[in-house]
Design an enzyme around this catalytic site. Structure first.
Site, PDB file in Angstrom:
ATOM      1  N   TYR A  58      51.089 -13.039 -43.248  1.00 35.10           N
ATOM      2  CA  TYR A  58      52.451 -13.581 -43.321  1.00 35.10           C
ATOM      3  C   TYR A  58      52.846 -13.906 -44.759  1.00 35.10           C
ATOM      4  CZ  TYR A  58      56.362 -16.798 -42.472  1.00 35.10           C
ATOM      5  OH  TYR A  58      57.587 -17.435 -42.481  1.00 35.10           O
ATOM      6  N   LYS A  83      55.442 -11.707 -47.335  1.00 34.94           N
ATOM      7  CA  LYS A  83      56.571 -12.430 -47.933  1.00 34.94           C
ATOM      8  C   LYS A  83      56.516 -12.354 -49.458  1.00 34.94           C
ATOM      9  CE  LYS A  83      58.685 -14.294 -44.373  1.00 34.94           C
ATOM     10  NZ  LYS A  83      59.989 -13.737 -43.964  1.00 34.94           N
TER      11      LYS A  83
END
Ligand SMILES: NC(=O)c1ccc[n+]([C@@H]2O[C@H](COP(=O)([O-])OP(=O)(O)OC[C@H]3O[C@@H](n4cnc5c(N)ncnc54)[C@H](OP(=O)(O)O)[C@@H]3O)[C@@H](O)[C@H]2O)c1
Ligand SMILES: *[C@@H]1O[C@H](CO)[C@@H](O)[C@H](O)[C@H]1NC(C)=O
Length: 272
Positions: free
Chosen positions: A174, A178
């Site tokens: 994650y 990002k």
């Protein structure tokens, strides 16, 4: 033996408190500019007749952002770009332009991305919702492609909602994805690029996400004592995004961490 563990266990709360205290009081890297008069800034910004688009306007952040943008009448034209048409009942939204696109064929929708001065990207999904590949598809591929089309379409200021801890070298998927998309969008070389890295968003989410719900409930007392360390209300975040946008900036890339988001988003509440 037990004495050691007892002491260790006993000092654990103290340690946690220490970490919390550190997080809460760690110095902000860059302090947001002081707001002398947001209303005057808004007025000056309005007179420039800027246009904007929002990606993810159906999401928790995006819909609050749209509401705030329409309420403050900051832009002469507001476009939402999404995969489905929104059923706006409220007449305050009657001037909002809707572009429905197929994110799998974004190239075919280049026209939707043309002519917007400012772009806000609040797109995103989760691994739980879309699987790992689906998450990368949305949070990386769709975001990057949209940014490319926006840049080609004349966008001067691109705003990306990322996350606290984003880091292209992270071992967590994650945070890594990002961080990667943050960096790749930077390479597109917008005149101005603002990255927002909020911590856990506080809002009343419609759909159920048990893990997030539990996190939020557990964070509530912590948020009360340490308001800026782990969370941020969505309403504060969207105000921060807009307060930031109405100010001129000589910085090309701005990185707004959770604490800066809190300060920027609360300028309206500060006197002076
Ligand atoms: N939630 C948090 O605590 C938190 C914390 C830090 C950062 N963030 C980041 O902030 C961003 C926004 O979060 P949020 O909670 O406001 O988002 P959200 O409520 O989940 O909304 C996501 C938006 O992305 C769109 N979207 C999702 N999958 C899509 C797909 N396959 N194709 C097209 N559009 C798609 C959704 O459109 P539909 O309505 O059509 O599905 C919606 O408009 C995300 O990037 C997230 O990673 C979130
Ligand atoms: C903005 O629009 C108004 C009304 O249409 C117009 O009077 C004004 O000259 C425009 N300003 C700029 C900077 O284009």
């Amino acid at each position: 033996m037990w004495g050691f563990w007892g002491a260790a266990a006993g000092s654990l709360p103290l340690l946690i408190a220490g970490i919390l205290f550190h997080l809460e009081h760690s110095p902000t890297v860059e302090l947001p500019r002081m707001a002398k008069d947001i209303q005057a800034q808004d007025e000056a910004f309005r007179s420039m007749n800027r246009t904007c688009f929002i990606l993810g306007a159906t999401g928790e952040t995006g819909k609050e952002l749209l509401k705030e943008i329409v309420g403050r009448r900051l832009f002469s034209k507001v476009t939402v770009i999404g995969r489905r048409k929104l059923p706006f009942q409220d007449e305050t939204y009657e001037d909002v332009v809707q572009e429905v696109v197929d994110f799998e064929k974004l190239e075919d929708h280049a026209a939707a991305f043309q002519g917007h001065d400012v772009g806000f990207c609040c797109l995103g999904t989760t691994k739980a919702k879309s699987g790992e590949a689906g998450f990368i598809r949305v949070d990386h591929d769709y975001v990057l492609k949209s940014a490319q089309l926006a840049k080609a379409g004349g966008c001067k200021h691109f705003n990306l909602e990322s996350t606290k801890g984003a880091d292209k070298r992270s071992s967590f998927l994650y945070l890594r994805v990002k961080g990667e998309v943050e960096a790749e969008v930077e390479e597109l070389d917008f005149e101005r690029y603002s990255i927002f890295r909020p911590a856990v968003l506080l809002c009343d989410r419609q759909e159920s996400r048990p893990a997030e719900w539990i996190a939020r409930k557990m964070l509530a007392p912590v948020s009360y004592v340490f308001p800026t360390a782990f969370s941020v209300p969505v309403s504060t975040l969207v105000k921060a995004m807009l307060n930031n946008a109405v100010f001129q900036s000589d910085k090309k890339t701005e990185l707004l961490e959770n604490k800066a988001i809190h300060s920027l988003g609360k300028l309206q509440e500060t006197k002076g």
